[in-house]
Each structure stands twice: as C-alpha cells, then as structure tokens.
Scaffold this active site. Sequence first.
Site, PDB file in Angstrom:
ATOM      1  N   THR B 152       2.015  -4.017  -7.191  1.00 43.26           N
ATOM      2  CA  THR B 152       1.786  -5.473  -7.300  1.00 43.26           C
ATOM      3  C   THR B 152       0.615  -5.682  -8.266  1.00 43.26           C
ATOM      4  O   THR B 152       0.825  -5.697  -9.468  1.00 43.26           O
ATOM      5  CB  THR B 152       1.530  -6.117  -5.916  1.00 43.26           C
ATOM      6  OG1 THR B 152       0.461  -5.442  -5.269  1.00 43.26           O
ATOM      7  CG2 THR B 152       2.782  -6.089  -5.063  1.00 43.26           C
ATOM      8  N   LYS B 178       1.294   2.278  -3.210  1.00 45.20           N
ATOM      9  CA  LYS B 178       0.767   1.086  -3.881  1.00 45.20           C
ATOM     10  C   LYS B 178      -0.347   0.548  -3.006  1.00 45.20           C
ATOM     11  O   LYS B 178      -0.312   0.678  -1.778  1.00 45.20           O
ATOM     12  CB  LYS B 178       1.844   0.029  -4.108  1.00 45.20           C
ATOM     13  CG  LYS B 178       2.421  -0.551  -2.881  1.00 45.20           C
ATOM     14  CD  LYS B 178       2.259  -2.042  -2.659  1.00 45.20           C
ATOM     15  CE  LYS B 178       1.170  -2.725  -3.383  1.00 45.20           C
ATOM     16  NZ  LYS B 178       0.728  -3.942  -2.625  1.00 45.20           N
ATOM     17  N   THR B 189      -2.565  -4.008   2.883  1.00 47.95           N
ATOM     18  CA  THR B 189      -1.395  -4.086   1.985  1.00 47.95           C
ATOM     19  C   THR B 189      -1.247  -2.834   1.190  1.00 47.95           C
ATOM     20  O   THR B 189      -1.781  -2.689   0.111  1.00 47.95           O
ATOM     21  CB  THR B 189      -1.461  -5.237   0.985  1.00 47.95           C
ATOM     22  OG1 THR B 189      -1.359  -6.442   1.695  1.00 47.95           O
ATOM     23  CG2 THR B 189      -0.274  -5.208   0.012  1.00 47.95           C
TER      24      THR B 189
END
Lengths: 402, 402
Positions: B152, B178, B189
């Site tokens: 991202t 990620k 995240t």
Amino acid sequence: MQITSESSIEVSTFEWPAGFYTDAGHAGLKKGADDLGWLVSKVPADAAGVYTTNQFQAAPTALTKQTINLAHKLQAIVMNSGNANSCTGVQGTHDAAAMQKAAADKLKIDSNLVGVASTGVIGEQLPLDKIKKGIDGLGLTKSDDVTKAVLTTDTHAKTITVTCLIDNKKVTLTGFCKGSGMIHPNMATMLGFVTTDAAIEGNQLQGLLSETVNQTFNQITVDGDTSTNDMVVVMANGQAGNDSLTPSHEDYPTFVKAFKLVLSHLAKEIAGDGEGASKLVEVNVAGAYNALEGQQVAKTIVGSNLVKAMIFGGDANWGRVMQAIGQTTAHVDLNGVSVSINGIQMVKNSLAADYSENEVAKTLTEKMVTIDVDLNAGTDTGTAWGCDLTYKYVQINASYRS
Amino acid sequence: MQITSESSIEVSTFEWPAGFYTDAGHAGLKKGADDLGWLVSKVPADAAGVYTTNQFQAAPTALTKQTINLAHKLQAIVMNSGNANSCTGVQGTHDAAAMQKAAADKLKIDSNLVGVASTGVIGEQLPLDKIKKGIDGLGLTKSDDVTKAVLTTDTHAKTITVTCLIDNKKVTLTGFCKGSGMIHPNMATMLGFVTTDAAIEGNQLQGLLSETVNQTFNQITVDGDTSTNDMVVVMANGQAGNDSLTPSHEDYPTFVKAFKLVLSHLAKEIAGDGEGASKLVEVNVAGAYNALEGQQVAKTIVGSNLVKAMIFGGDANWGRVMQAIGQTTAHVDLNGVSVSINGIQMVKNSLAADYSENEVAKTLTEKMVTIDVDLNAGTDTGTAWGCDLTYKYVQINASYRS
C-alpha cells in the site's frame, strides 16, 4: 421560578480570589522571558494535589506531594520553567528543598507551607543561584505574570476565572495551567493551579480534585506521553467567608460545578494548544457499558496518530475511528456502532451511512472537530479532548532543546 | 570442529521454495499497479496463522483464520491491495467467501484450502467483479510480482529467502510482507507470508509461529495503531523431503533459527519502512525483571512520539527515554538506570553521564539508531524496532485516501 445558587455561576474577567497575591520575574533559565514566579495566600490555605504517574517523579513534584500530604495546607507555591529538575538525583532533591526554603524564608513562613513546581528540560541540574536570586526579587502583586512564567512551548497563557454564590457570598475560583507537549491521560507535562477564596477543608478538597481530574485533565491527550513533573494543585484560603463546604452544604453542588468548569476549561485549553496543534478535537462516546469504558474509547480515538493526522488533513476517513474503537477492550456492539463527525452521521450499524463527503470535508476546516460515537453496548458516556497531529508537532519535538 | 546443521543457515537470493508458484496482476483496485495475486502450493501444505487483535476483524482475516483452524491446511492464498474489505458487514463476509471460491474454482481445489487476505481502505465494499476477473487471469509462475501486489504505502517490497540443511536436505524458507502505517505490537496493518518446503506438521507450525511472532512482528511499532486486517500466514508443503520437524528432531533448532531469521528480518524491514520513516530504531533493554517487562519497556520507548520525533531531529534528548521508561509499570531501579544511544553512554545511575553532545549528534545522522537501556532490575532482555516520526508521516496520513 426558584433561583438556585447554581445559576449564579459565571465566567468572569481574570482576577485573583480574595487574599491571593502573585509575582513573576526573569531568573535567567529561559531566554528573555519570565521563568520564575509564585502564588501566595495571605493565610495558610487548605490544599490538595494530584501528581504524575510516571515512575521517574521529578524532585519538585515529589516534594510538593510530600508537603501537601503533611496536613493538606499550603500558603505559597513557587514555580519555574526552563528546567524540570527531573532525573537529577540527590542533587535535584536537595535543590528542590532549597528552592522551597528560599521562598519560605523570603515570605517568612514555614517551609512546610510551600509547594514547588518545575517544568522544562529533563536531566540538567537546577541553577540554584539564579533561582534564589530570582525568588529574592519577587513581591506580592495582583498581576497575572505568573501565568506566563510557567509556559514552555505553549503558545499562550491559559487562565479562567469563575465566580459563584456560596452562602450568598461571592466566591471566586481562578485557575491557570501550562501544557503543550506530552499531554496524555494521567497527568502529562502539565502544571495546573487553582486558587479559590472558598472555605473547604483539605481532605474534602482532595477528594473533589481527584474525582474532577479524572473527568477533565486525565481525559486529554496530545501525544500519548506522560512526563515526570506534572501536577495540579488547588489552594482554598477561605477568605470569601462562606461556611466550610461539605457534601451536606446546600451550595456544595454549585461549588462542584464551578470547580469542574474551571478544570474542564483548562483541560480543553491544553488540548487545543497541544504542540503544533491546529485543531481542538472532542470525542463523545455514548452507549458505553460503563463510564470507564466510555472514557477509554474516547481517549483511544482522540489519541490515535492516524485519527489525529486525518483531522489535520481534513480527510474524513471514518475507518480510522472504527479501527481505534476496535483496538480497545471495551464492550462494543460490533454490528451496531454509529459514528458522526461534526454532526454528520458517517457510520450506522457499523457500516458506511449515506453522507456527502464534501459536506463533511467542509466542516473539517473548522478549528474545532467533534466526533460522536455510539457503541450501542450500554448507557454510559465518556468524553476526551485532543488535537490534530501536524508538521509543526514534529518540528517542535525534533529540536526541543535547540 | 563439528559442523552443526545450524551453520548451514544462509540468507540467499530470492527464490520460492520447491513446489510453490505465484502470480500477480492488475485488477483495477489501485491505480496502475498490480493489486491482486496469489501464492499456490502444488500440494496441500501444513499451515498456521496469527491474526489482528482489533475487535473489528476484517472479513478476509476472519475467513482465513476460520479456514486455517479447520485442519491447519492451505494450498493457496489469494490477496489484494487497494481495498481492505473491512467494516463491510454481511456483504463483506459474502465477498471474502466469493473471493475464496473464485480462487478455488480457478485452481480446481477445495475452498477450505484457500486463504484470503486484503489490505487498503476500510469501509468500502470489495469490487467483486474486478476481483473475479483478476483471479481468472492469474497463472502459476515463479515470479516475485505478488510481493509487490500487496503493497500500500510501502516504499519497496520486503522479502527474504533463507536456506538451511535439515536431514542433510536443502530446505528453503521465503517470506514477504507489507507494512507501513498502523504498525504496532499485536499485528497492525501488516500482512506477512512465509512459504517453506520443509515438512512440519500444522499444530507444530502454529506453536512455532505464535512464539516467534511475539518476539518479532509484535515488537515493532510505527504509530501505535493496530488495523483490522492483519495476519501472518505460513505454509509448509514438505517438498524438501525432510522428516517432519518436531522438537525432538535433531535439526529442529536449525529450522527454528532460520524461521526466526525470516520473521525478524521482515519485522525490521517493516519498522524501517514505516510511513514517512527516515531511520530504523532498535531498542535493546537489559536488566529486566522478566522478558515480558523487557519487551514492554522496549516497545514503550520505540513507540513514544517524543522519542521518535527527537530521533528524526537528531536531538539526543535522553530525558525522553527516561520519561518513556517511567511510563511503564515495569520494575525499574530508579537510581540505577543506564541509557546508551548508538553505543555512547548518556545516562549512568539514572543521571547524566559524561558524554560529548556533538559525538552523539553525529551518530544520529545515520540511517539506523540503537538505544540500549539497562533497567538494573533483573537479568532478562527485550528488543523492539520502530522508526522516527517525520513530516512525511503526517503528510501521508493527512490524505491517505486522496
């Protein structure tokens, strides 16, 4: 209509309560600005305090706690900015006591009636000679200079005066504080002082202060860090002439309300003046399982870097509010959460509501942002205050000592 | 000298372990970049996972957890970036299952052998048609495109390949992940995938993963927020032909060491590539009362906004490290703490040591900053990784969706 004493509560222009005197001066700890001051009552006042929870409690904080706990009495508080006298070991403890004694000697009162407060850089020894010389130059005035002398990275002084009627006598409460960085639940780098001419016994005042701080100062957060120095101290010198306040006094609710008004105003002022802040953020949580969880969720949302950065950017990314709620251990109806930003409902039943992105974005340009959350898990509430995360915060904290 | 299998551990150039195939493509969820991919084993692999602790667990995360828990077996994981399929309600649950089924159908395998991972914006429904069409276009290759398709705000792909000898057979472990924003203890995240051709039974693998994650991924923090979507999944397909690994296998320590090397490398990569980060920060705590407290103190220091901002600014303000230590509830010898920054002792016995400010400042210009702390309260240790707080972090998060 019956006129209650509560309707007598008024925010008025700044003045010190009866029998309080102050002064401030430049002792040479900060460049060019006042950095030393005191607050003096003509008679010994009943006193109460709350103190940082950081394990490394600074010397002046420990000393003031110890002093107040002796008999819940203070007649003066001497304070400086520019040096925190924290992580300074035995020397620091000695210096805090010397600062206390210097003020007591100058005022010709007992050292056990003098509180000491310091704020500034951690880890440097206090320049005691400058402090002593500075104290020697302090007088007894009605100026508000002391409210500026305690500031560090604050952009302005934070003060409030509230008056009310107790026993039909005018009672004044005047508070001031310094805040800015490291403002987090549990008393971060923050000094708060409240003076009042009300008569209220020390233990009573202590209970009221502890309870009110939990709903106000401990519900603000700027950066999640707590400092070594902070405290809120209240002095009540009884010069208004009311009967001593206890819960059974018929005007007690009036005093409680006025007192909470002083503390919540100062707390919001600190949150809105967080380092580099451009916006004050208020989070109101409803539908909480209990008040503690309501407060926990409100603080988690207002303390989330992602929420804070999105508010700075004016980006109404409600997913970040949900993510912050989900991080807590509070009871949550996972399919029943509502979120509104500035009064516009963005989330209903934990799903995107029907809102206009542009409309929300427009409201986010205001200086004040309100986030309302309903957890749908009970009937209790909680409120917390904070600020946005800005470039300026990073700038200030990248070079605090320079 | 005896050659142990542990000395066979090598970080090698990127390659997939035997029997693993992947592919990636552009399904139209992100602008112009690959945003969909999969990881496929030629045979069903033993599998294990750890998942976000956020109460709002995203649909794909919940589905993958449920799938792995059935029998600790996976043959494929399909993943997308650009949309988190989180806070998407019943529709989201349906869409995650549909994504799983689309991949299973294309691969002609059972849906219960397919994991699903999504990352991106919260609160928007998954564009299922695009996903399905994208899956239909995926093939079975040996490319590393999938390691980029999950990114991202990451600035680069994060991968590692480690080889070792188990039963004198070459075993390969390849991991990728990620990270970037919202990286905090407890699986923020972050998506992590480890593939290996080692033979190790699912429950055994689960225990090893959970333990290793606590020492690696759960010890990194970028901004203190945890997301709704994150997980680390491991697939072990046994194609290396070793005897199944258990603690009694003589080469088990070798595999554990290689596995920890993969996870700690990926964790540090995530910390150093935190949103806007300019520096990787490693905090090593010694003298802890127990390992848990060592980890807690290390995380608190590395997670402090004030410490992070000071590192960005190259300002060795050690008082902020002390203040962060003091915020924890860990046992601390309040008069016996040592702090070194980049190997230069700044604090001894909780007081300023004799150091050269310039010398420390010079080391703070490096891309890696190490803070060593001794609490003097025991013999345990803890390590955590993070990054500095920069203008760019604020910029990225002020307008993530734009």
